[in-house]
Design a protein around this motif. Sequence first.
Motif, PDB file in Angstrom:
ATOM      1  N   ARG A  77      44.338   2.942 106.392  1.00 46.67           N
ATOM      2  CA  ARG A  77      43.745   3.432 107.636  1.00 46.67           C
ATOM      3  C   ARG A  77      44.777   4.222 108.448  1.00 46.67           C
ATOM      4  O   ARG A  77      44.456   5.276 109.021  1.00 46.67           O
ATOM      5  N   ALA A  78      46.037   3.725 108.483  1.00 44.74           N
ATOM      6  CA  ALA A  78      47.092   4.438 109.202  1.00 44.74           C
ATOM      7  C   ALA A  78      47.344   5.814 108.578  1.00 44.74           C
ATOM      8  O   ALA A  78      47.539   6.810 109.293  1.00 44.74           O
ATOM      9  N   GLU A  93      44.537   8.198 109.619  1.00 44.06           N
ATOM     10  CA  GLU A  93      44.691   8.694 110.979  1.00 44.06           C
ATOM     11  C   GLU A  93      45.723   9.825 111.029  1.00 44.06           C
ATOM     12  O   GLU A  93      45.549  10.805 111.755  1.00 44.06           O
ATOM     13  N   ASN A  94      46.776   9.703 110.240  1.00 44.85           N
ATOM     14  CA  ASN A  94      47.783  10.765 110.199  1.00 44.85           C
ATOM     15  C   ASN A  94      47.247  12.032 109.542  1.00 44.85           C
ATOM     16  O   ASN A  94      47.686  13.138 109.867  1.00 44.85           O
ATOM     17  N   HIS A 135      46.115  14.459 111.861  1.00 44.89           N
ATOM     18  CA  HIS A 135      47.214  15.106 112.583  1.00 44.89           C
ATOM     19  C   HIS A 135      47.681  16.339 111.816  1.00 44.89           C
ATOM     20  O   HIS A 135      48.032  17.356 112.427  1.00 44.89           O
ATOM     21  N   ARG A 190      38.696  16.693 111.194  1.00 44.58           N
ATOM     22  CA  ARG A 190      38.343  15.525 111.984  1.00 44.58           C
ATOM     23  C   ARG A 190      36.828  15.346 112.132  1.00 44.58           C
ATOM     24  O   ARG A 190      36.326  14.226 112.229  1.00 44.58           O
TER      25      ARG A 190
END
Length: 238
Positions: free
Chosen positions: A172-173, A176-177, A180, A186
Amino acid sequence: MNEARLLEEIERLRERVERHEKRIEGVSWELEILKQISTDNLIAVLELRKSMETLSQEFRSFKDEMRAFKDEMRAFKEEMRAFKDEMNRKWGDLANRLGTLTEDIFAPGLPYLAERLGFKVKKRMLDVEYRKDGRYNQYDAIVLAEDEGGREILFVAEVKSQLRAEHFDEFRAKLENLFHYEPEWREKPLVPILAALRIPQDLVAPASRRGVLLVRMGGDYLEALNPEVLPGSGGTEG
């Protein structure tokens, strides 16, 4: 001196001589005993000294053996330490090779799995690396596809040799990156994929609750364990 008195003196002398003889015999017996005791003591002392010398030699020999044993143990420990380091290095290499092998098995097949699930693949990217603003992430596979209605779907896969519960939060981390690095993605529906050679059955339900598609080796190369998480009408395998 008359004869009777002379006889008395002779008798007294005889008695004194007998007493002295008896005393001499007693002293001689005592001397003999003392002599024997001294001889026994001397022998005992000599034997004790001999035993002490033997014991001292044995103790010195034991100390030498212990010193040699300690040297052998030190050498053995050094060998075991070197062996452990070598085994750790080999296990690390094997783990890396296994991870690479697993990625080589799964990552190329994920686009084909997306097609079998009813999606049209538009773009496929394998072993993608991003570096931006001090962040770094690597993604095993990213597939951009369309569902039957023409809507673009983003598949992002992480490959493991064996899936564990903590991989969900780690993945999940990374997801999220990803936004970025690619902010334009998104707004696209995202299908996270965790693929592994071994997936415990008790992780399927948590994956479904999180919306994560689980993929493993199957009869048709790769198979999805919980296709119900897929968006749109392509949620079943063809």
